[in-house]
Design a protein around this motif. Structure first.
Motif, PDB file in Angstrom:
ATOM      1  N   GLU A  55       0.804  -1.222   0.000  1.00  0.00           N
ATOM      2  CA  GLU A  55       0.000   0.000   0.000  1.00  0.00           C
ATOM      3  C   GLU A  55       0.837   1.272   0.000  1.00  0.00           C
ATOM      4  O   GLU A  55       0.465   2.277  -0.616  1.00  0.00           O
ATOM      5  N   ALA A  56       1.965   1.241   0.711  1.00  0.00           N
ATOM      6  CA  ALA A  56       2.782   2.447   0.852  1.00  0.00           C
ATOM      7  C   ALA A  56       3.355   2.925  -0.476  1.00  0.00           C
ATOM      8  O   ALA A  56       3.584   4.125  -0.663  1.00  0.00           O
ATOM      9  N   VAL A  57       3.586   2.001  -1.405  1.00  0.00           N
ATOM     10  CA  VAL A  57       4.133   2.391  -2.708  1.00  0.00           C
ATOM     11  C   VAL A  57       3.102   3.214  -3.487  1.00  0.00           C
ATOM     12  O   VAL A  57       3.400   4.309  -3.973  1.00  0.00           O
ATOM     13  N   PRO A 210      18.705   8.401 -13.092  1.00  0.00           N
ATOM     14  CA  PRO A 210      18.857   8.481 -11.635  1.00  0.00           C
ATOM     15  C   PRO A 210      17.950   7.454 -10.953  1.00  0.00           C
ATOM     16  O   PRO A 210      16.767   7.350 -11.274  1.00  0.00           O
ATOM     17  N   SER A 211      18.522   6.681 -10.025  1.00  0.00           N
ATOM     18  CA  SER A 211      17.789   5.583  -9.421  1.00  0.00           C
ATOM     19  C   SER A 211      17.950   5.608  -7.913  1.00  0.00           C
ATOM     20  O   SER A 211      18.985   6.028  -7.391  1.00  0.00           O
ATOM     21  N   ALA A 212      16.939   5.163  -7.221  1.00  0.00           N
ATOM     22  CA  ALA A 212      16.977   5.125  -5.760  1.00  0.00           C
ATOM     23  C   ALA A 212      16.329   3.854  -5.265  1.00  0.00           C
ATOM     24  O   ALA A 212      15.349   3.373  -5.850  1.00  0.00           O
ATOM     25  N   GLU A 213      16.879   3.308  -4.198  1.00  0.00           N
ATOM     26  CA  GLU A 213      16.310   2.139  -3.551  1.00  0.00           C
ATOM     27  C   GLU A 213      15.729   2.574  -2.213  1.00  0.00           C
ATOM     28  O   GLU A 213      16.427   3.176  -1.394  1.00  0.00           O
ATOM     29  N   VAL A 214      14.444   2.295  -1.997  1.00  0.00           N
ATOM     30  CA  VAL A 214      13.806   2.707  -0.759  1.00  0.00           C
ATOM     31  C   VAL A 214      12.994   1.553  -0.173  1.00  0.00           C
ATOM     32  O   VAL A 214      12.690   0.575  -0.870  1.00  0.00           O
ATOM     33  N   ASP A 215      12.641   1.691   1.083  1.00  0.00           N
ATOM     34  CA  ASP A 215      11.811   0.702   1.758  1.00  0.00           C
ATOM     35  C   ASP A 215      10.363   0.889   1.319  1.00  0.00           C
ATOM     36  O   ASP A 215       9.725   1.877   1.671  1.00  0.00           O
ATOM     37  N   GLY A 216       9.866  -0.056   0.550  1.00  0.00           N
ATOM     38  CA  GLY A 216       8.508   0.047   0.033  1.00  0.00           C
ATOM     39  C   GLY A 216       7.423  -0.111   1.083  1.00  0.00           C
ATOM     40  O   GLY A 216       6.240   0.058   0.780  1.00  0.00           O
ATOM     41  N   MET A 217       7.808  -0.428   2.318  1.00  0.00           N
ATOM     42  CA  MET A 217       6.848  -0.501   3.412  1.00  0.00           C
ATOM     43  C   MET A 217       6.755   0.832   4.157  1.00  0.00           C
ATOM     44  O   MET A 217       5.945   0.989   5.067  1.00  0.00           O
ATOM     45  N   ASP A 218       7.587   1.781   3.779  1.00  0.00           N
ATOM     46  CA  ASP A 218       7.658   3.086   4.432  1.00  0.00           C
ATOM     47  C   ASP A 218       7.134   4.156   3.493  1.00  0.00           C
ATOM     48  O   ASP A 218       7.807   4.556   2.549  1.00  0.00           O
ATOM     49  N   VAL A 219       5.917   4.595   3.732  1.00  0.00           N
ATOM     50  CA  VAL A 219       5.282   5.541   2.802  1.00  0.00           C
ATOM     51  C   VAL A 219       6.050   6.851   2.713  1.00  0.00           C
ATOM     52  O   VAL A 219       6.092   7.482   1.649  1.00  0.00           O
ATOM     53  N   LEU A 220       6.684   7.282   3.807  1.00  0.00           N
ATOM     54  CA  LEU A 220       7.442   8.528   3.765  1.00  0.00           C
ATOM     55  C   LEU A 220       8.725   8.380   2.963  1.00  0.00           C
ATOM     56  O   LEU A 220       9.149   9.326   2.288  1.00  0.00           O
ATOM     57  N   ALA A 221       9.344   7.207   3.029  1.00  0.00           N
ATOM     58  CA  ALA A 221      10.543   6.968   2.216  1.00  0.00           C
ATOM     59  C   ALA A 221      10.184   6.973   0.732  1.00  0.00           C
ATOM     60  O   ALA A 221      10.920   7.545  -0.086  1.00  0.00           O
ATOM     61  N   VAL A 222       9.079   6.349   0.386  1.00  0.00           N
ATOM     62  CA  VAL A 222       8.626   6.357  -1.011  1.00  0.00           C
ATOM     63  C   VAL A 222       8.285   7.768  -1.445  1.00  0.00           C
ATOM     64  O   VAL A 222       8.686   8.231  -2.530  1.00  0.00           O
TER      65      VAL A 222
END
Length: 227
Positions: A55-57, A210-222
């Motif tokens: 859902e966060a994504v 440009p690419s980024a890896e983020v925690d898809g469970m963290d809505v703020l990181a996304v």
């Protein structure tokens, strides 16, 4: 170019915005659980794939989009559809095969589309939506209308030729498109590491994207990565 982003506690977002994002995620979770119940009871036609845990994504990405921006989705696309502005009643109508659904009940769970909100369609073909979002971005550039395209896809699509062709053209033509890979670590029933070599973000970097890896469970990181 690859950056590991960590979310700040609130990123300066207002309390109302944070509550709206939380509400959207909870709504998607409740929607998916209900769809799953209907499927298990054989009360809906066809098949469905749920996006529980992802859902966060959808919320983090779509929080930045305007109504005129375009997205393409996947077979796990209910969350994307709702976050882009679709109504739950018409989504349920489509899933249940009703004429009141977005595609008059002919698309079902995996093929919901809503042009009014910029949702160009979910797609059961792996990577099938990627060229559509890229084409929408090309249209936006030609028309100079400040719109953009967003392609949601799973980790399995990284190995599809259409992804490589699309990101190559997007890089060459400098298109306003964001490629969002939702890595849930499985392609259907196969663990990602058994079929995908290398670091996933290197796919984009190879084309100068440009690419980024983020925690898809963290809505703020996304949310921060997309910003």
């Amino acid at each position: 170019m690859s950056t590991k982003l960590e979310a700040s506690p609130s990123q300066g977002l207002s309390k109302d915005t944070l509550l709206d994002m939380l509400g959207e995620m909870l709504t998607i979770r409740a929607f998916e659980k209900r769809v799953g119940e209907l499927y298990e009871k054989a009360e809906m036609p066809g098949i469905t794939h749920l996006s529980i845990g992802q859902e966060a994504v959808a919320v983090g990405v779509c929080a930045h989009l305007n109504r005129g921006d375009s997205i393409t989705s996947t077979h796990r696309g209910h969350g994307h559809c709702f976050s882009k502005g679709a109504g739950l009643e018409r989504m349920f109508g489509e899933i249940m095969g009703k004429v009141s659904g977005y595609c008059r009940g002919k698309g079902g769970s995996m093929h919901i589309a809503d042009r009014e909100t910029g949702h160009l369609g979910a797609n059961a073909i792996i990577g099938g939506g990627i060229p559509l979002a890229t084409g929408a971005a090309l249209s936006a550039k030609v028309l100079k209308n400040q719109k953009l395209g967003v392609a949601f896809f799973g980790d399995g699509a990284l190995n599809e030729g259409i992804f490589l062709e699309s990101i190559n053209l997007a890089a060459i033509w400098k298109l306003p498109v964001i490629f969002v890979c939702e890595n849930n670590h499985y392609g259907e029933y196969t663990p990602t590491e058994q079929v995908t070599a290398g670091k996933l973000t290197l796919r984009g970097e190879a084309f100068g994207v440009p690419s980024a890896e983020v925690d898809g469970m963290d809505v703020l990181a996304v949310h921060e990565a997309v910003r």
